[in-house]
Write a protein that holds these residues in place. Structure first.
Motif, PDB file in Angstrom:
ATOM      1  N   ARG A  65      12.796  46.088  96.043  1.00  0.00           N
ATOM      2  CA  ARG A  65      12.056  47.128  96.761  1.00  0.00           C
ATOM      3  C   ARG A  65      10.630  47.314  96.248  1.00  0.00           C
ATOM      4  N   SER A  66      10.361  46.899  95.026  1.00  0.00           N
ATOM      5  CA  SER A  66       9.080  47.183  94.387  1.00  0.00           C
ATOM      6  C   SER A  66       7.974  46.273  94.905  1.00  0.00           C
ATOM      7  N   ASP A  67       6.756  46.792  94.857  1.00  0.00           N
ATOM      8  CA  ASP A  67       5.587  46.012  95.256  1.00  0.00           C
ATOM      9  C   ASP A  67       5.047  45.163  94.111  1.00  0.00           C
ATOM     10  N   ALA A  68       5.332  45.579  92.868  1.00  0.00           N
ATOM     11  CA  ALA A  68       4.806  44.848  91.708  1.00  0.00           C
ATOM     12  C   ALA A  68       5.749  45.024  90.526  1.00  0.00           C
ATOM     13  N   ILE A  69       5.698  44.061  89.620  1.00  0.00           N
ATOM     14  CA  ILE A  69       6.394  44.143  88.340  1.00  0.00           C
ATOM     15  C   ILE A  69       5.332  44.329  87.270  1.00  0.00           C
ATOM     16  N   ILE A  70       5.379  45.464  86.553  1.00  0.00           N
ATOM     17  CA  ILE A  70       4.453  45.703  85.449  1.00  0.00           C
ATOM     18  C   ILE A  70       5.206  45.420  84.156  1.00  0.00           C
ATOM     19  N   LEU A  71       4.783  44.400  83.440  1.00  0.00           N
ATOM     20  CA  LEU A  71       5.410  44.037  82.173  1.00  0.00           C
ATOM     21  C   LEU A  71       4.637  44.666  81.028  1.00  0.00           C
ATOM     22  N   LEU A  72       5.302  45.508  80.250  1.00  0.00           N
ATOM     23  CA  LEU A  72       4.703  46.032  79.018  1.00  0.00           C
ATOM     24  C   LEU A  72       5.010  45.028  77.917  1.00  0.00           C
ATOM     25  N   PHE A  73       4.005  44.244  77.566  1.00  0.00           N
ATOM     26  CA  PHE A  73       4.220  43.109  76.675  1.00  0.00           C
ATOM     27  C   PHE A  73       3.981  43.485  75.221  1.00  0.00           C
ATOM     28  N   CYS A  74       4.944  43.137  74.375  1.00  0.00           N
ATOM     29  CA  CYS A  74       4.812  43.291  72.917  1.00  0.00           C
ATOM     30  C   CYS A  74       5.639  42.183  72.279  1.00  0.00           C
ATOM     31  N   HIS A  94       8.605  36.807  94.973  1.00  0.00           N
ATOM     32  CA  HIS A  94       7.169  36.742  95.283  1.00  0.00           C
ATOM     33  C   HIS A  94       6.489  38.105  95.061  1.00  0.00           C
ATOM     34  N   LYS A  95       6.872  38.766  93.983  1.00  0.00           N
ATOM     35  CA  LYS A  95       6.277  40.048  93.643  1.00  0.00           C
ATOM     36  C   LYS A  95       5.001  39.845  92.826  1.00  0.00           C
ATOM     37  N   GLN A  96       4.119  40.802  92.904  1.00  0.00           N
ATOM     38  CA  GLN A  96       2.920  40.782  92.078  1.00  0.00           C
ATOM     39  C   GLN A  96       3.318  41.066  90.633  1.00  0.00           C
ATOM     40  N   ILE A  97       2.885  40.222  89.696  1.00  0.00           N
ATOM     41  CA  ILE A  97       3.199  40.380  88.276  1.00  0.00           C
ATOM     42  C   ILE A  97       1.956  40.860  87.551  1.00  0.00           C
ATOM     43  N   LEU A  98       2.070  41.998  86.855  1.00  0.00           N
ATOM     44  CA  LEU A  98       0.942  42.566  86.121  1.00  0.00           C
ATOM     45  C   LEU A  98       1.338  42.729  84.654  1.00  0.00           C
ATOM     46  N   PRO A  99       0.979  41.766  83.790  1.00  0.00           N
ATOM     47  CA  PRO A  99       1.317  41.889  82.367  1.00  0.00           C
ATOM     48  C   PRO A  99       0.328  42.799  81.633  1.00  0.00           C
ATOM     49  N   VAL A 100       0.855  43.831  81.007  1.00  0.00           N
ATOM     50  CA  VAL A 100       0.037  44.799  80.266  1.00  0.00           C
ATOM     51  C   VAL A 100       0.332  44.598  78.784  1.00  0.00           C
ATOM     52  N   ARG A 101      -0.658  44.175  78.058  1.00  0.00           N
ATOM     53  CA  ARG A 101      -0.477  43.833  76.645  1.00  0.00           C
ATOM     54  C   ARG A 101      -0.618  45.071  75.766  1.00  0.00           C
ATOM     55  N   LEU A 102       0.472  45.416  75.063  1.00  0.00           N
ATOM     56  CA  LEU A 102       0.458  46.558  74.153  1.00  0.00           C
ATOM     57  C   LEU A 102      -0.034  46.178  72.769  1.00  0.00           C
ATOM     58  N   GLU A 103       0.076  44.909  72.428  1.00  0.00           N
ATOM     59  CA  GLU A 103      -0.327  44.409  71.118  1.00  0.00           C
ATOM     60  C   GLU A 103      -1.161  43.156  71.298  1.00  0.00           C
ATOM     61  N   ASP A 104      -2.062  42.922  70.380  1.00  0.00           N
ATOM     62  CA  ASP A 104      -2.917  41.741  70.428  1.00  0.00           C
ATOM     63  C   ASP A 104      -2.182  40.558  69.810  1.00  0.00           C
ATOM     64  N   VAL A 105      -1.109  40.127  70.481  1.00  0.00           N
ATOM     65  CA  VAL A 105      -0.303  39.001  70.014  1.00  0.00           C
ATOM     66  C   VAL A 105      -0.143  38.006  71.161  1.00  0.00           C
ATOM     67  N   THR A 292      -3.550  48.671  66.662  1.00  0.00           N
ATOM     68  CA  THR A 292      -2.585  47.611  66.393  1.00  0.00           C
ATOM     69  C   THR A 292      -2.675  47.282  64.910  1.00  0.00           C
ATOM     70  N   VAL A 293      -1.536  47.332  64.215  1.00  0.00           N
ATOM     71  CA  VAL A 293      -1.519  47.230  62.755  1.00  0.00           C
ATOM     72  C   VAL A 293      -0.728  46.005  62.304  1.00  0.00           C
ATOM     73  N   ARG A 294      -1.280  45.265  61.385  1.00  0.00           N
ATOM     74  CA  ARG A 294      -0.568  44.180  60.708  1.00  0.00           C
ATOM     75  C   ARG A 294      -0.895  44.298  59.227  1.00  0.00           C
ATOM     76  N   GLY A 295       0.113  44.146  58.364  1.00  0.00           N
ATOM     77  CA  GLY A 295      -0.171  44.284  56.945  1.00  0.00           C
ATOM     78  C   GLY A 295       0.915  43.733  56.048  1.00  0.00           C
ATOM     79  N   THR A 296       0.689  43.898  54.750  1.00  0.00           N
ATOM     80  CA  THR A 296       1.645  43.477  53.727  1.00  0.00           C
ATOM     81  C   THR A 296       1.832  44.602  52.726  1.00  0.00           C
ATOM     82  N   TYR A 297       2.915  44.534  51.954  1.00  0.00           N
ATOM     83  CA  TYR A 297       3.162  45.572  50.950  1.00  0.00           C
ATOM     84  C   TYR A 297       3.918  45.009  49.756  1.00  0.00           C
ATOM     85  N   THR A 298       3.745  45.690  48.610  1.00  0.00           N
ATOM     86  CA  THR A 298       4.575  45.509  47.423  1.00  0.00           C
ATOM     87  C   THR A 298       5.067  46.894  47.020  1.00  0.00           C
ATOM     88  N   ARG A 299       5.722  47.005  45.911  1.00  0.00           N
ATOM     89  CA  ARG A 299       6.197  48.318  45.459  1.00  0.00           C
ATOM     90  C   ARG A 299       5.049  49.294  45.228  1.00  0.00           C
TER      91      ARG A 299
END
Length: 335
Positions: A65-74, A94-105, A292-299
């Motif tokens: 029934r939908s006109d488009a598929i919106i993908l929340l990408f992560c 044959h739906k319109q695909i709209l990928p929405v990027r939540l993270e820069d990956v 958008t966060v990427r990191g490393t850790y120790t104690r």
């Protein structure tokens, strides 16, 4: 007797199937609300499948029934077989695909389906993302929005003092640990959090603005002023309680829950930290902070590389930053 003619038929409202990983349901709900304000009906399974209805059949019917598929990408949706199946059904219909990027990956699991589509970046500013979705679905041009952009009168754009002040307010409002901020992670099955990964006690932080990504041209003296406002923290120390250190949650990044943020895809395991943050900015009704966060850790240490998009009433600024956290002493401290 009058001949008023036939009753006009109201145009059908557009509808969008919002495909998302369960960790991003808060963002999916926010997007649904924003689309409703633009005359588009959003649909998401957790909220819109009636009790007693077969889950799979409801999804099949709604995609049809939908006109488009919106993908929340992560990163999580990239590996989700349910999301993959929804995209396949959308393409078959044959739906319109709209990928929405939540993270820069980059896309890996869904690379085959998404390689030919134009990305919409949610972390580039949710208002702009919604504008692009609406424009793509309706064919209407995107509305002009006031953004922080180079002045037509001067070759180098000069950030206004007011914009800098709002930026400083945003950082202060989100607390010394603004890089990830306050959000709700309880019950999120996607969160991978190690037991007792860090030491409790007093930690100190240092922040560096690595590069301003937007606007691309800024006069050197104003870039220096902008960096000074974001890097100079008058109170760099924070308390991490024994409870939080033993099982980190959102309070690790926002002591006292002073911000109004949501966080998705939070992981802290195996020496690595990652997450996605969306915040409102105190004192600015139109303000929004996305990280958008990427990191490393120790104690006794944590390091983050962040991409920050700050949308205020004065415009938009996007930059990369690096933050270092170090344990000073403990464990006794007041949260």
């Amino acid at each position: 007797m009058t001949d008023a003619g036939p009753t006009p038929i109201a145009p059908k409202r557009l509808s969008a199937f919002i495909s998302h990983h369960s960790s991003q349901v808060d963002i999916a709900r926010r997007l649904k609300g924003l689309l409703a304000g633009q005359g588009i009906d959003g649909w998401l399974a957790p909220d819109d499948i009636a009790a007693g209805t077969a889950f799979d059949q409801a999804i099949l019917d709604q995609i049809a029934r939908s006109d488009a598929i919106i993908l929340l990408f992560c990163a999580q949706s990239d590996q989700s077989r349910h999301v993959k199946r929804e995209l396949m059904l959308g393409e078959d219909g044959h739906k319109q695909i709209l990928p929405v990027r939540l993270e820069d990956v980059p896309a890996q699991g869904l690379a085959y389906w998404l390689k030919d589509y134009q990305w919409i970046d949610w972390f580039g500013g949710e208002a702009q993302a919604v504008d692009r979705i609406v424009a793509a679905m309706t064919g209407a041009p995107e509305p002009a929005r006031a953004v922080v952009a180079p002045s037509a009168r001067h070759p180098k754009y000069r950030l206004s003092k007011l914009a800098l002040a709002v930026a400083a307010i945003a950082i202060v409002a989100a607390g010394a640990w603004w890089a990830v901020g306050q959000g709700k992670n309880d019950g999120d099955a996607s969160a991978e959090v190690a037991d007792s990964p860090i030491e409790p006690g007093v930690w100190t932080s240092k922040r560096e603005v690595v590069k301003i990504l937007y606007p691309e041209e800024i006069a050197p003296e104003y870039e220096k002023q902008f960096k000074a406002l974001l890097e100079n923290d008058p109170d760099p120390e924070d308390c991490i309680t024994e409870k939080v250190a033993a099982k980190p949650d959102v309070e690790l990044f926002d002591p006292g829950h002073q911000s109004s943020c949501t966080i998705g895809s939070f992981k802290m395991n195996g020496g690595r930290i990652s997450g996605y943050l969306n915040c409102k900015i105190a004192g600015d009704a139109n303000g929004n902070l996305q990280v958008t966060v990427r990191g490393t850790y120790t104690r006794t240490s944590m390091e983050f590389d962040n991409v920050v998009t700050m949308q205020t009433s004065q415009g938009m600024v996007r930059f990369r930053s690096h933050e270092t956290q170090r344990w000073l002493r403990g464990p006794a401290c007041k949260a």
